[in-house]
Design a protein around this motif. Structure first.
Motif, mmCIF file in Angstrom:
data_model
loop_
_atom_site.group_PDB
_atom_site.id
_atom_site.type_symbol
_atom_site.label_atom_id
_atom_site.label_comp_id
_atom_site.label_asym_id
_atom_site.label_seq_id
_atom_site.Cartn_x
_atom_site.Cartn_y
_atom_site.Cartn_z
ATOM 1 N N PRO A 38 46.142 52.096 31.748
ATOM 2 C CA PRO A 38 45.167 53.004 32.585
ATOM 3 C C PRO A 38 43.778 53.058 32.024
ATOM 4 O O PRO A 38 42.693 53.224 32.584
ATOM 5 C CB PRO A 38 45.687 54.330 31.914
ATOM 6 N N GLU A 39 43.719 52.828 30.406
ATOM 7 C CA GLU A 39 42.234 52.710 29.752
ATOM 8 C C GLU A 39 41.434 51.388 30.314
ATOM 9 O O GLU A 39 40.478 51.295 29.936
ATOM 10 C CB GLU A 39 42.575 52.680 28.235
ATOM 11 N N LEU A 41 41.625 50.186 33.325
ATOM 12 C CA LEU A 41 41.327 50.382 34.594
ATOM 13 C C LEU A 41 39.685 50.995 34.897
ATOM 14 O O LEU A 41 39.270 51.651 33.835
ATOM 15 C CB LEU A 41 42.117 51.109 35.652
ATOM 16 N N LYS A 42 38.936 50.467 35.851
ATOM 17 C CA LYS A 42 37.679 50.803 36.003
ATOM 18 C C LYS A 42 37.623 51.098 37.648
ATOM 19 O O LYS A 42 38.467 50.766 38.531
ATOM 20 C CB LYS A 42 36.553 49.661 35.584
ATOM 21 N N CYS A 43 36.365 51.902 37.969
ATOM 22 C CA CYS A 43 36.197 52.069 39.263
ATOM 23 C C CYS A 43 34.826 52.052 39.640
ATOM 24 O O CYS A 43 34.002 52.502 38.752
ATOM 25 C CB CYS A 43 36.763 53.267 40.040
ATOM 26 N N MET A 81 43.469 56.332 36.021
ATOM 27 C CA MET A 81 42.561 55.625 35.063
ATOM 28 C C MET A 81 42.220 56.825 33.899
ATOM 29 O O MET A 81 42.141 57.654 34.100
ATOM 30 C CB MET A 81 41.071 55.342 36.173
ATOM 31 N N VAL A 98 38.722 50.083 42.886
ATOM 32 C CA VAL A 98 39.418 49.976 41.611
ATOM 33 C C VAL A 98 39.594 48.355 41.043
ATOM 34 O O VAL A 98 39.661 47.627 42.018
ATOM 35 C CB VAL A 98 40.773 50.420 41.686
ATOM 36 N N TRP A 100 39.322 45.790 37.190
ATOM 37 C CA TRP A 100 39.595 45.759 35.605
ATOM 38 C C TRP A 100 39.204 44.102 35.202
ATOM 39 O O TRP A 100 38.963 43.350 36.202
ATOM 40 C CB TRP A 100 41.116 45.976 35.465
#
Length: 129
Positions: A38-39, A41-43, A81, A98, A100
């Motif tokens: 989760p850390e 992931l980016k958006c 995220m 989304v 990464w």
């Protein structure tokens, strides 16, 4: 799993889009599991080259020094995220893409391990390709 996009890049096809991931030794048209912490992931509010996973920002949950952002993909599946508190937040209801870093992906053959056993060991986001 879809086409090869470059030296160790594989395009994985999801129900909600596709993503370019870094992996070796995978054959085309095989089912794989893709896991991203989760850390990692980016958006973004605009599309990102190599990724086509679009969703809506549904919720921000404050948990101490971490903010968990829930993004609902087009098939109603949710991904989480994690951000550090104080990070800029995208407004609720905003459309995002989304993505990464390609090297932050863990790709497993469908017959190696089951996702449920992985979830019990380390919290991960999992999407079946």
């Amino acid at each position: 799993m879809g086409n090869r996009d470059g030296a160790d890049l594989i395009r994985v096809i999801f129900a909600t889009g596709h993503a370019a991931v870094k992996a070796t030794g995978l054959k085309p048209d095989k089912t794989v599991y893709v896991s991203v912490r989760p850390e990692k992931l980016k958006c973004a509010t605009t599309s990102v080259p190599g990724f086509n996973l679009r969703g809506l920002v549904k919720e921000h949950i404050y948990v101490g020094s971490v903010i968990k952002t829930i993004i609902e993909l087009s098939n109603r599946q949710e991904v989480t995220m994690s951000l550090l508190a104080g990070a800029p937040l995208i407004p609720l209801g905003e459309t995002v893409w989304v993505y990464w870093e390609k090297e932050d992906t863990v790709v497993l053959h469908a017959n190696e391990e089951t996702p449920s056993s992985l979830c019990e060991q380390v919290p991960k986001i999992e999407v079946r390709a």
